[in-house]
Enzyme design. Structure first.
Site, PDB file in Angstrom:
ATOM      1  N   SER A 131     -10.138  -0.883   6.572  1.00  0.00           N
ATOM      2  CA  SER A 131      -9.499  -0.645   5.270  1.00  0.00           C
ATOM      3  C   SER A 131      -8.763  -1.836   4.675  1.00  0.00           C
ATOM      4  O   SER A 131      -8.347  -1.783   3.522  1.00  0.00           O
ATOM      5  CB  SER A 131      -8.537   0.535   5.366  1.00  0.00           C
ATOM      6  N   SER A 137      -9.892   1.576   2.399  1.00  0.00           N
ATOM      7  CA  SER A 137      -8.985   2.391   1.607  1.00  0.00           C
ATOM      8  C   SER A 137      -7.878   1.604   0.902  1.00  0.00           C
ATOM      9  O   SER A 137      -7.283   2.119  -0.035  1.00  0.00           O
ATOM     10  CB  SER A 137      -8.327   3.425   2.520  1.00  0.00           C
ATOM     11  N   LYS A 177       0.853  -1.189   0.000  1.00  0.00           N
ATOM     12  CA  LYS A 177       0.000   0.000   0.000  1.00  0.00           C
ATOM     13  C   LYS A 177       0.890   1.241   0.000  1.00  0.00           C
ATOM     14  O   LYS A 177       1.931   1.262   0.678  1.00  0.00           O
ATOM     15  CB  LYS A 177      -0.913  -0.030   1.227  1.00  0.00           C
TER      16      LYS A 177
END
Ligand SMILES: [Mg+2]
Ligand SMILES: [Zn+2]
Lengths: 485, 103, 498
Positions: free
Chosen positions: A177, A153, A78
Site C-alpha cells: 500500500s 491503499s 494517511k
C-alpha cells in the site's frame, strides 16, 4: 540547485532562517487550493493547524532554538494515523466524526522534528484496496493522469507528494500500500522492516503485516523521513529495540561490490514495458559496479493466496471493535446485537465487508487449519525462499507493479483482478522485510513506472544505497524532484 | 492432509456474516458467495499443499519477552472519552438491551 | 467452623464429577496491557486509556509484574512454567472493549500442576494462564439482572485487569472436596501475594463444571458449567443442587444438555443462562500485537525465591511447633489436648494469615498451645487488624499471660485494645485497666482458703483426681473476680499436694 530542493535542504533553510516555515507552508497550501479539487488527495486539509505549527517552528528559529531535522517541512498523513483532536476516518463512514484522544507515535516524532502537518490523506477504506476507490469519500485521482487511479491503499499520500502538495507523506503498507501507489504516481515509497517504525496509533488492518513508511520525491527524502519516524517505541511490543541507523548518512555510498538479484518471478508477470524498465535499472546497477544476476524465489508464487487469508483473518478481528458502543458511528436498534449489526452493515463498505467475511471464514471452526493455518506455513516457506536468495544477493530487484496506473473503475467489480495488482509487493510483507519503489521512467503513454528493491530484514542502509543509484540512472531524473515552488 | 475444503456456500457466507455482525441482503449474499468463491479458489494453491513438516510463522520478527514495568501512567480524560461515545448515561457507555450473558 | 462441611450427598449408585475453573484478579498496580491503574472501584470510566478502551490504533504491552504473579501461582501449584503465547478469543460483547479477549490458549504459561487438599487428596491442575478481564456492565431495570433490563451501562475501569485462570482436572467427586479445593486455592493465592482472594467482591470467581455418571460408567457424563458462585458456601450448595438435578433428570429418562447455568443464591437453584442455539466460534489465533513470553531458569528461580511458605507448609510448621518439635511447645496443661480442635485452630490461623504471630510468639518462649489458642480464637476475630499488629507487643502480652501476670480473661481484654491500636505496651494497657496481677502471697492465701472450703475434693485431688483442680481454680477465680491466673493456681495446688 534550483528552487526545488531536497527536504534536507528545505529544513536547513528553515533552521537557518533563510526561509520561514510559514512561507513554505503557504506555498504548499496554495498548490493544494489550486489542484486538490481535481485530485482529492485529502480527506481533510488541516490548514489552520498547519499554520499554528509553522508559526511555532518559526518562533523556535527566531528564539535561536533548533526546531529539528524536518523544520518547516509540510507532511501529509494517511488518514489511518491517529491525530489528537483531528478527525481520523480511515476513509470509512464508521469512523465519521471520531476525534482520536491521542497521537500516533509517528505523528509525535514528526512534530518533534519540526514537520508541519498539512492534512489527512484519502485511502482505501481501512487500507483495503489497491486503487483508493474503496474510500467512503470517493476516489483520489492520479496527478499524472486524472482518469486513472493513484494506486492504493495509500493513494492520497502518493498523490499528495506527486502533486506537490507536500514534499513528504506517510502511508502504511500491509501488502504494498505504499510501494504500489508510489509506483503508479511516480514517487518514491518505502516499506521499512516490520518493527522498525512504531505502529502505535496506526489504525490496524493486519497487525502482523502493517508497517508505516514514507512517500517522498527522492530516495534521500524518504531516507531522512525514515530516520525521523523510525526507532524503538515502548508502546508497540513489536517495535524492535536496536540502534536505528541514519540512512541519510550512507545513502551515497554506492553499490560497488554488491550483488543484485533480478527476481525472475516478478518479471514474468509484468507488462513488457515494465519488465524492460526493470532490466534497464539492472544494467544501471551493473555499470555502477554491482554484480547483477537472475535469481528465482519460486515460493513467492504462493504469497498472494497466503496474504489474502492472513490479512483478512487479522482484519476480521481488528475491525470487530467498530461496534457502535464507544466511538464512531452507531445505528440504533432494539438490542445490542441488532445495534452492532446495523452499525457495521451501514458503516463498512463492500470491500471491507468482503474481507471481514473472508477472514472470519478462514479462521472459523472447520476451516482454520486448511486456510489460516496453511497460510502461516506458506509464510515460513516464503521467508526461507528469500533467505536462500539473500545468501547470494544483497538486494533483489523487480517491478513494483505488473501494470502502470489503470483507469478509474476498471477493476472495482472484480476483486481478484484488483488483488493481483499487489502480486509483486505482498511477498515482502509476509517476510517482514524492507522494500522500496523508485520511479524509473514511464510507459509509452507517459505513465510512471516503478522499480522495486527488496532487502533482508533491517538492511535499510543497503536498500537506500542501491535505490539512490537506481534513482540517479532513471530516465528523466534531474536530481531536483520533490519540493515544489 | 491435503484435502481441499469444499466450495464456500451461501449458507457459509450467511454464517460468517452473522459471526461478524454484518447483515446482508439476498443479492449481497449471492454476490459475496460468488466473489469469496473466486478468491478461495485462488487460495486452493495454498489450501491443498501438504505442509505438515513446516512450522507456522505468526510473527516475521522473532522477539520474546517484551515487558512493561508495573508503573501507573495517566489515562485519558473521562469527559473526552465519553464525548466520543454514541450514548452516555451516568458516566457510562449506554447500550441497548443485551439479550444474553457473555459466553 | 464449617469449612469442610456441606453437601456431598449423591444418590446411591451415582458418582459426581467436578472440575473447577477459577479466575483470580492479580494484585498489580496497573492493568495487564496498559498503564491504567488496576482499581475498578473508582468513578466509572476514570481509569481508562486508548488500550483498555480498545480505541483504533492502540496496542497492548505486557505487564511484567502480572507475568511474575502468574509464575508465582504456577510455582505454588507445582506447575511446569513454560514458554507461552497470547491468542485472541473473538466474540462480540459490549463489556469487551476490542470485541476480542487477549488470553493464553494452546501455550499457557503454567501447565500440569497439582493442589493437595488438607486431607491429602490430590487435585490435578491442568493449567493456569494469563488473560484480561472485561469491563463491568450494569443493567437498568427493575431486576438489576440482564433479563428484563431495558438497556445497560458499561464501565471500562475493569477492562484489561490481569486475571489468572486456574483450571483443575475433573478430579473432585464431592462438593466437600470442591469446597476444600476452593478454600485451599484461595489460601494459596493470598499467600503467594497474587490475589486478595475476595470472592464476594469478585476478585476470585469460581465456575464449576459438574456432571454425574452411574458408578459403573467408565466415561464422564455431559457436564454443565455453573457460574455466579460468589462464596465457598454457594459453591457447595450449587454443586449439590446441580448433582441432584442431573440425577433426577437421568433417572426419569431425560438427558443432560451441555449448558451454562447460573446459581441463584436466593432460590437455591441453578438456572440455564442461554439456549444452545448460538454456538460460539471463538476463532482463536495468535495475537499479532504481542510476542511470546519465555521465562528462563534464572527468572523462574527469582520468582520462586520471592514466594513465602504455602498454606500446607505453614500448617505443617504449626503442627511441628505443637508437637514440641523445637522444644518450645509441649503440653502445658491448658488445652484439653483435643487433636481435632488443634487442626481447626491451625487451619483458621493459616487461612487468615496469622500463623507468623504464632510462630513469633513460640520463638519468644510462649507455650505453643497458648499462642495458637489466642491467635485462632481471639486475634482471628479481627484478622485484618491482627495481620497489622506489631508482633512484639503480641509476644509481650502472651508472655504476661503465660507467666501468670495476667489472667486469661485480662489478657483477652488487653488483646482487644492492642488490635484496636495496632500495637502498644500490654503491661501499660493492663495497668490502665487496673489489671494488677495478684501478688504471690495473696494467691497462696486465696488458694489455701479454697482448699479449706472443699476438704472432700481436696482429698480426692490428693489421691490423683487431677481434673478436680478446676473446682479450686473456679473458687479462686470467683473470689478474685477473674484476677487470678489459672495456671498459677494449678501450680500452687500442685505445690500444696506435694
Ligand atoms: Mg477465561
Ligand atoms: Zn488503559
Amino acid at each position: 540547485m534550483s528552487e526545488a530542493s531536497s527536504v534536507a535542504e528545505l529544513a536547513t533553510a528553515v533552521r537557518n532562517g533563510t526561509r520561514s516555515a510559514s512561507e513554505v507552508l503557504e506555498a504548499h497550501l496554495a498548490e493544494i487550493d489550486e489542484s486538490e479539487p481535481s485530485i482529492h488527495a485529502f480527506n481533510l486539509v488541516t490548514g489552520d493547524e498547519a499554520r499554528r505549527q509553522a508559526a511555532a517552528v518559526d518562533a523556535v528559529v527566531a528564539s535561536g532554538g533548533d526546531p529539528g531535522l524536518l523544520a518547516g517541512v509540510p507532511v501529509a498523513l494517511k488518514d489511518n494515523l491517529c491525530t489528537r483532536g483531528i478527525p481520523t476516518t480511515c476513509s470509512s463512514r464508521i469512523l465519521e466524526g471520531w476525534l482520536p484522544p491521542y497521537d500516533a507515535t509517528v505523528v509525535t516524532r514528526l512534530r518533534e522534528a519540526g514537520a508541519v502537518m498539512v492534512g489527512k490523506t484519502n485511502m482505501d477504506e481501512f487500507a483495503m484496496g489497491s486503487s483508493t476507490e474503496t474510500s467512503a469519500t470517493g476516489p483520489t485521482r492520479n496527478p499524472c493522469d486524472l482518469s486513472r487511479v493513484p494506486g492504493g491503499s495509500s493513494g492520497g499520500s502518493a498523490a499528495a507528494v506527486a502533486a506537490g502538495f507536500a514534499p513528504l507523506a506517510l502511508g502504511s503498507d500491509t501488502g504494498g500500500s505504499i510501494r504500489q501507489p508510489a509506483a503508479l504516481c511516480g514517487v518514491v515509497g518505502m516499506k521499512p522492516t516490520y518493527g522498525t517504525v512504531s505502529r502505535y496509533g496506526l489504525v490496524a488492518f493486519a497487525s502482523s503485516l502493517d508497517q508505516i513508511g514514507p512517500f517522498a520525491g527522492s530516495v534521500a527524502d524518504a531516507a531522512l523521513c525514515f530516520d525521523v519516524i523510525g526507532g524503538h517505541d515502548e508502546a508497540d511490543s513489536t517495535s524492535l529495540n536496536r540502534p536505528s541507523p541514519r540512512l541519510l548518512s550512507v545513502i551515497d555510498d554506492g553499490v560497488e561490490g554488491m550483488t543484485i538479484g533480478v527476481l525472475t518471478e516478478f518479471l514474468d508477470g509484468a507488462d513488457p514495458v515494465i519488465a524492460e524498465r526493470t532490466r534497464m535499472a539492472a544494467e544501471a546497477l551493473a555499470s555502477a559496479g554491482a554484480r547483477v544476476e537472475e535469481v528465482s524465489v519460486p515460493e513467492v508464487a504462493l504469497a498472494l493466496s497466503a496474504y489474502y487469508l492472513i490479512a483478512p483473518a487479522e482484519a476480521s478481528s481488528n475491525l470487530a471493535r467498530y461496534d457502535g458502543v464507544r466511538f464512531g458511528l452507531r445505528v440504533d436498534a432494539e438490542d445490542t446485537v441488532a445495534m452492532n449489526t446495523a452499525t457495521r452493515s451501514a458503516g463498512f463498505g463492500a470491500e471491507v465487508k468482503r474481507r471481514i467475511m473472508l477472514g472470519t471464514y478462514a479462521l472459523s471452526a472447520g476451516y482454520m487449519d486448511a486456510y489460516y493455518g496453511k497460510a502461516l506455513r506458506v509464510r515460513t516457506l516464503i521467508i526461507e525462499g528469500f533467505s536462500r536468495a539473500y545468501q547470494r544477493c544483497d538486494v533483489l530487484l523487480g517491478p513494483t507493479t505488473p501494470t502502470t496506473a489503470f483507469p478509474l473503475g476498471a477493476k472495482v467489480g472484480d476483486p481478484m483482478t484488483m488483488y493481483l495488482s499487489d502480486v509483486c509487493t505482498i511477498p515482502t510483507n509476509l517476510a517482514g522485510h524492507p522494500a522500496i519503489s523508485v520511479p524509473f521512467g514511464t510507459d509509452d503513454g507517459g505513465l510512471p513506472v516503478g522499480v522495486q528493491l527488496l532487502a533482508p530484514a533491517l538492511a535499510e542502509s543497503t536498500l537506500v544505497r542501491v535505490a539512490a543509484v537506481v534513482e540517479a540512472a532513471a530516465p528523466g531524473w534531474t536530481g531536483t524532484r520533490g519540493v515544489g515552488s | 492432509m491435503t484435502e481441499h475444503p469444499g466450495r464456500i456456500t451461501r449458507e457459509d457466507v450467511a454464517h460468517v456474516a452473522r459471526l461478524a455482525r454484518l447483515r446482508l441482503t439476498d443479492d449481497e449474499l449471492d454476490l459475496y458467495t460468488g466473489q469469496l468463491g473466486v478468491i478461495l479458489d485462488h487460495a486452493a494453491d495454498v489450501a491443498s499443499l501438504d505442509l505438515d513438516g513446516v512450522a507456522p510463522t505468526a510473527h516475521a520478527m522473532a522477539v520474546t519477552n517484551v515487558l512493561r514495568s508495573d508503573t501507573p501512567r495517566p489515562g485519558l480524560d473521562r469527559d473526552e472519552v465519553l464525548a466520543a461515545a454514541p450514548e452516555v448515561e451516568q458516566h457510562r457507555f449506554r447500550v441497548p438491551r443485551i439479550l444474553g450473558e457473555a459466553p | 467452623m464449617d469449612r469442610y462441611q456441606g453437601g456431598g450427598v449423591v444418590t446411591e449408585g451415582w458418582e459426581l464429577v467436578i472440575g473447577l475453573e477459577v479466575h483470580c484478579e492479580l494484585r498489580t498496580e496497573t492493568k495487564l496491557f496498559c498503564g491504567c491503574r488496576n482499581l475498578f472501584g473508582d468513578e466509572p470510566n476514570s481509569n481508562v486509556c486508548p488500550v483498555c478502551l480498545g480505541l483504533p490504533g492502540s496496542l497492548p504491552v505486557l505487564n511484567q509484574r502480572a507475568v511474575e504473579l502468574a509464575m508465582a501461582i504456577g510455582t505454588a501449584l507445582h506447575c511446569d512454567i513454560r514458554p507461552s503465547t497470547f491468542h485472541r478469543k473473538n466474540y462480540f460483547y459490549p463489556d469487551q472493549a476490542k470485541d476480542y479477549q487477549i488470553s493464553q490458549y494452546d501455550e499457557p504459561i503454567n501447565v500440569d500442576g497439582w493442589l493437595d487438599l488438607p486431607d491429602g487428596f490430590r487435585v490435578r491442575v491442568e493449567r493456569a494462564h494469563l488473560e484480561e478481564d472485561t469491563g463491568k456492565t450494569t443493567h437498568a431495570g427493575a431486576s438489576g439482572r440482564i433479563h428484563g433490563a431495558d438497556y445497560s451501562l458499561v464501565d471500562y475501569n475493569r477492562s484489561g485487569v490481569p486475571l489468572v485462570e486456574i483450571v483443575s482436572a475433573p478430579d473432585m467427586r464431592t462438593a466437600v472436596q470442591a469446597r476444600a479445593y476452593a478454600t485451599e486455592l484461595r489460601a494459596i493465592l493470598i499467600a503467594s501475594g497474587a490475589s486478595d482472594g475476595k470472592m464476594e467482591e469478585g476478585s476470585m470467581r469460581v465456575d464449576a463444571n459438574v456432571s454425574v455418571r452411574r458408578s459403573t460408567d467408565a466415561t464422564f457424563g455431559t457436564r454443565c458449567e455453573i457460574k455466579n458462585l460468589n462464596s465457598v458456601r454457594s459453591l457447595g450448595r450449587a454443586i449439590d443442587y446441580e448433582a441432584q438435578r442431573q440425577v433426577a433428570l437421568l433417572e426419569s429418562g431425560g438427558v443432560v444438555e451441555q449448558q451454562t447455568r447460573h446459581w441463584d443464591e436466593g432460590t437455591g437453584r441453578t438456572e440455564t443462562l442461554r439456549s444452545k442455539e448460538e454456538a460460539y466460534d471463538y476463532r482463536y489465533f495468535r495475537e499479532p500485537d504481542l510476542v511470546p513470553v519465555v521465562p528462563d531458569a534464572e527468572w523462574k528461580a527469582a520468582v520462586a525465591d520471592t514466594l513465602g511458605l504455602m498454606p500446607a507448609q505453614r500448617r505443617a510448621r504449626l503442627v511441628e511447633l505443637l508437637s514440641g518439635g523445637n522444644g518450645a511447645g509441649g503440653n502445658d496443661g491448658d488445652g484439653d489436648g483435643d487433636g481435632e480442635l488443634r487442626v481447626d485452630q491451625i487451619a483458621t490461623v493459616v487461612d487468615l494469615g496469622l500463623d507468623d504471630l504464632v510462630v513469633g510468639a513460640v520463638a519468644a518462649g510462649v507455650p505453643a498451645t497458648l499462642a495458637l489458642a489466642r491467635t485462632a480464637n481471639e486475634a482471628a476475630t479481627d484478622a485484618e487488624a491482627a495481620r497489622r499488629l506489631d508482633g512484639s507487643s503480641y509476644v509481650a502480652l502472651l508472655t504476661l499471660e503465660a507467666s501468670g501476670s495476667l489472667s486469661a480473661t485480662q489478657a483477652k481484654v488487653v488483646l482487644g485494645d492492642l488490635l484496636l491500636a495496632g500495637g502498644g505496651d500490654p503491661a501499660m494497657l493492663a495497668k490502665e485497666k487496673g489489671f494488677e496481677a495478684m501478688s504471690a502471697d495473696s494467691l497462696v492465701e486465696t488458694v489455701g482458703q479454697a482448699v479449706a472450703a472443699e476438704p472432700d475434693a481436696w482429698a480426692r485431688y490428693c489421691d490423683g483426681e487431677d481434673k478436680l483442680a478446676q473446682v479450686f481454680v473456679g473458687k479462686v477465680m470467683k473470689a478474685t473476680r477473674g484476677q487470678a491466673n489459672g495456671k498459677a493456681v494449678v501450680a500452687e495446688l500442685q505445690r500444696l499436694r506435694g
